[in-house]
Motif scaffolding. Structure first.
Motif, PDB file in Angstrom:
ATOM      1  N   ALA A  46      -3.017 -58.868-117.901  1.00  0.00           N
ATOM      2  CA  ALA A  46      -3.937 -58.169-118.805  1.00  0.00           C
ATOM      3  C   ALA A  46      -4.455 -56.853-118.228  1.00  0.00           C
ATOM      4  O   ALA A  46      -5.128 -56.098-118.932  1.00  0.00           O
ATOM      5  N   ALA A  47      -4.138 -56.567-116.965  1.00  0.00           N
ATOM      6  CA  ALA A  47      -4.694 -55.379-116.311  1.00  0.00           C
ATOM      7  C   ALA A  47      -4.421 -54.069-117.066  1.00  0.00           C
ATOM      8  O   ALA A  47      -5.333 -53.247-117.208  1.00  0.00           O
ATOM      9  N   PRO A  48      -3.206 -53.828-117.568  1.00  0.00           N
ATOM     10  CA  PRO A  48      -2.964 -52.553-118.265  1.00  0.00           C
ATOM     11  C   PRO A  48      -3.832 -52.351-119.499  1.00  0.00           C
ATOM     12  O   PRO A  48      -4.216 -51.231-119.820  1.00  0.00           O
ATOM     13  N   PHE A 121       6.003 -58.959-121.477  1.00  0.00           N
ATOM     14  CA  PHE A 121       5.565 -58.476-120.163  1.00  0.00           C
ATOM     15  C   PHE A 121       6.674 -58.668-119.139  1.00  0.00           C
ATOM     16  O   PHE A 121       6.962 -57.771-118.332  1.00  0.00           O
ATOM     17  N   VAL A 122       7.330 -59.836-119.165  1.00  0.00           N
ATOM     18  CA  VAL A 122       8.438 -60.102-118.250  1.00  0.00           C
ATOM     19  C   VAL A 122       9.579 -59.118-118.485  1.00  0.00           C
ATOM     20  O   VAL A 122      10.161 -58.580-117.543  1.00  0.00           O
ATOM     21  N   LEU A 262     -10.188 -55.071-110.138  1.00  0.00           N
ATOM     22  CA  LEU A 262      -9.658 -54.161-109.122  1.00  0.00           C
ATOM     23  C   LEU A 262      -8.233 -53.672-109.434  1.00  0.00           C
ATOM     24  O   LEU A 262      -7.962 -52.471-109.340  1.00  0.00           O
ATOM     25  N   PRO A 263      -7.286 -54.548-109.822  1.00  0.00           N
ATOM     26  CA  PRO A 263      -5.958 -54.035-110.187  1.00  0.00           C
ATOM     27  C   PRO A 263      -6.000 -53.115-111.406  1.00  0.00           C
ATOM     28  O   PRO A 263      -5.245 -52.140-111.482  1.00  0.00           O
ATOM     29  N   ALA A 264      -6.873 -53.419-112.371  1.00  0.00           N
ATOM     30  CA  ALA A 264      -6.995 -52.544-113.549  1.00  0.00           C
ATOM     31  C   ALA A 264      -7.459 -51.152-113.127  1.00  0.00           C
ATOM     32  O   ALA A 264      -6.948 -50.134-113.615  1.00  0.00           O
ATOM     33  N   GLN A 275      -0.633 -42.616-121.160  1.00  0.00           N
ATOM     34  CA  GLN A 275       0.743 -42.945-120.770  1.00  0.00           C
ATOM     35  C   GLN A 275       0.884 -44.411-120.348  1.00  0.00           C
ATOM     36  O   GLN A 275       1.961 -44.851-119.976  1.00  0.00           O
ATOM     37  N   THR A 276      -0.224 -45.151-120.396  1.00  0.00           N
ATOM     38  CA  THR A 276      -0.204 -46.542-119.933  1.00  0.00           C
ATOM     39  C   THR A 276       0.406 -47.465-120.977  1.00  0.00           C
ATOM     40  O   THR A 276      -0.064 -47.536-122.108  1.00  0.00           O
ATOM     41  N   SER A 277       1.450 -48.176-120.578  1.00  0.00           N
ATOM     42  CA  SER A 277       2.078 -49.173-121.450  1.00  0.00           C
ATOM     43  C   SER A 277       1.344 -50.493-121.299  1.00  0.00           C
ATOM     44  O   SER A 277       1.050 -50.924-120.176  1.00  0.00           O
ATOM     45  N   LEU A 278       1.026 -51.143-122.414  1.00  0.00           N
ATOM     46  CA  LEU A 278       0.319 -52.417-122.344  1.00  0.00           C
ATOM     47  C   LEU A 278       1.197 -53.531-121.792  1.00  0.00           C
ATOM     48  O   LEU A 278       0.697 -54.568-121.359  1.00  0.00           O
ATOM     49  N   THR A 279       2.502 -53.338-121.792  1.00  0.00           N
ATOM     50  CA  THR A 279       3.396 -54.353-121.229  1.00  0.00           C
ATOM     51  C   THR A 279       3.881 -53.978-119.832  1.00  0.00           C
ATOM     52  O   THR A 279       4.052 -54.836-118.983  1.00  0.00           O
ATOM     53  N   ALA A 280       4.103 -52.707-119.584  1.00  0.00           N
ATOM     54  CA  ALA A 280       4.690 -52.281-118.309  1.00  0.00           C
ATOM     55  C   ALA A 280       3.708 -51.542-117.408  1.00  0.00           C
ATOM     56  O   ALA A 280       4.099 -50.971-116.397  1.00  0.00           O
TER      57      ALA A 280
END
Length: 489
Positions: A46-48, A121-122, A262-264, A275-280
């Motif tokens: 869920a981070a992206p 996501f995979v 923190l990863p987010a 430019q952030t992809s919700l899956t990648a």
């Protein structure tokens, strides 16, 4: 769903819930329970979705933790320590058996949309091993979803017991190690004087208000925290539940927030929001950091780690929710005999195959809708909406049980239960309403179309189908053993 991976985004079978109070049960320390809870809830998937908000992701994670995660954890602990049988038993005792079926159905039904979003996501992560450009290809994503899901059905239908322990190392391999690497690289990146792609000033602690659409992503966090009610079954294993369980949950909440936030933030430091992809998104950040530090060869390794954990979670829990639904349906006659049949390995293969057909149809949406991130978000939202029905029923049932059965033995009692339930109830209802508002990333897309898609998914999957099963069920759907037991009682 939090960490399936199966997030405890992932519902376990209600029928496997531990009995209420067993004196001889092995003891757990409050610290062990906190770590178990963290392992079942925390995830990088869920981070992206929160990284696009930059520093405001702290606020967007903290609010649902207070108004949803905490009430869910405490209320479910009281229910689990007093009534075995999971959410079906809680809602059946507190409200009615048909509503109990609705609750356990929604626990199962949410996986119909959860698995396509998980496997998307995979697919996006796998693209960074093959060709990063594939991450935005709908056809590629659809093919990967179908191949991996049907492989998982085949493996699960064999009744492979070796899969039972996969989720334990999934936390380490797919969450803790890559999450730590991502955050450390991000901190070094900033320490070397590189500017953050997202502003990190105090004025950006709150999300910019641009109407309800600016807050829609908070809804996805409710599903990230879901599954806490499953860990509540261990409350009876604590030495002093009244004191240790709240302490365990507060520690788990802190650890989960760190793993989510923190990863987010690290992603937002290096990948611009537009430019952030919700899956990648996770792999976009890894790719950017590894390229900056001239260790690009690690990108495929990070991808394999994330993929292995997600697939382990999927395989571990693929048959779980349907198993719980099956056992309740066989005893109460909720599903037709065709869906109750078991294969020679004792697995509910017909349910898995039927679910697989629906999953295949859903996967094809990735091939025909241009924006993969949009499809991913729509499916994630429908998943959340369906699962929120479970929590709405659970909170109401908890208040009814405290009122109607105040003397029923409970291993743990929530202080100010009604307050906790009302807070959780209002938060869940608000999340369901906000879920019908398109997020700001959808730009000029049709609001009506979005509302119709989400409403149709919620109405058909979460309400119409279970109503049809209840409406048209026949006495013959109940197993003979269950009828004899009922007659004897």
């Amino acid at each position: 769903m939090s960490s399936m991976d199966m997030p405890a985004d992932a519902p376990r079978p209600a029928a496997r819930t531990a009995p209420a109070v067993i004196p001889a049960a092995p003891r757990l320390t409050w610290l062990t329970l906190a770590l178990m809870t963290t392992a079942s809830v925390a995830s990088l998937r869920a981070a992206p979705t929160m990284a696009v908000y930059g520093l405001a992701c702290v606020f967007l994670y903290l609010v649902p933790a207070i108004v949803f995660l905490l009430p869910t954890a405490l209320v479910s602990a009281e229910l689990a320590s007093g009534w075995n049988g999971g959410v079906y038993r809680w809602v059946s005792e507190g409200l009615s058996k048909p509503l109990g079926f609705l609750a356990v159905w929604c626990q199962f039904a949410m996986t119909i949309f959860y698995y396509p979003s998980l496997l998307a996501f995979v697919a996006s992560t796998l693209a960074y091993v093959i060709d990063p450009a594939l991450a935005s290809s709908g056809l590629y994503t659809a093919i990967v979803i179908m191949v991996l899901y049907w492989t998982g059905v085949w493996v699960s239908s064999r009744g492979t017991k070796a899969l039972a322990g996969l989720s334990s190392w999934g936390l380490v391999i797919g969450t803790l190690v890559p999450g730590t690497i991502l955050v450390v690289l991000g901190m070094v990146f900033l320490a070397q004087g590189n500017p953050s792609a997202a502003p990190m000033t105090a004025s950006h602690l709150l999300p910019q208000w641009a109407g309800l659409a600016s807050l829609v992503l908070i809804v996805n966090n409710f599903l990230s925290y879901s599954g806490m009610e499953m860990n509540a079954v261990h409350v009876s294993s604590l030495k002093n539940p009244a004191k240790e369980y709240p302490k365990s949950m507060f520690l788990a909440m802190g650890l989960v927030l760190m793993i989510f936030i923190l990863p987010a933030l690290a992603i937002s430091w290096v990948v611009p929001a537009n430019q952030t992809s919700l899956t990648a998104g996770v792999m976009q950040a890894f790719d950017a950091f590894f390229s900056y530090f001239d260790i690009g060869w690690m990108t495929p390794i990070a991808a394999v780690m994330l993929i292995s954990a997600s697939l382990a979670g999927m395989l571990t829990w693929l048959a779980g929710p349907s198993k719980g639904l099956l056992e309740i349906s066989r005893s109460e006659g909720y599903l037709p005999p065709f869906l109750q049949q078991l294969n020679r390995f004792g697995v509910q293969q017909n349910i898995l195959v039927t679910q697989g057909v629906v999953t295949t149809v859903i996967a094809l949406a990735y091939a025909f809708i241009p924006n993969v991130s949009n499809v991913y978000w729509i499916f994630s939202t429908i998943t959340t909406q369906v699962y929120l029905i479970v929590y709405l029923l659970m909170f109401v049932a908890a208040m009814r049980l405290r009122k109607n059965q105040p003397d029923h033995p409970r291993g743990y009692r929530v202080p100010a239960l009604n307050v906790m339930c009302v807070v959780g109830l209002l938060a869940s209802a608000a999340a369901m309403i906000i879920g019908f508002v398109p997020p700001s990333q959808f730009g000029g897309g049709s609001v009506l179309v979005y509302v119709v898609i989400i409403g149709s998914g919620l109405g058909i999957l979460g309400l119409l189908i279970p109503w049809a099963f209840l409406k048209f069920r026949k006495p013959s759907w109940q197993t003979e053993a269950a009828r004899e037991e009922e007659a004897g009682a």
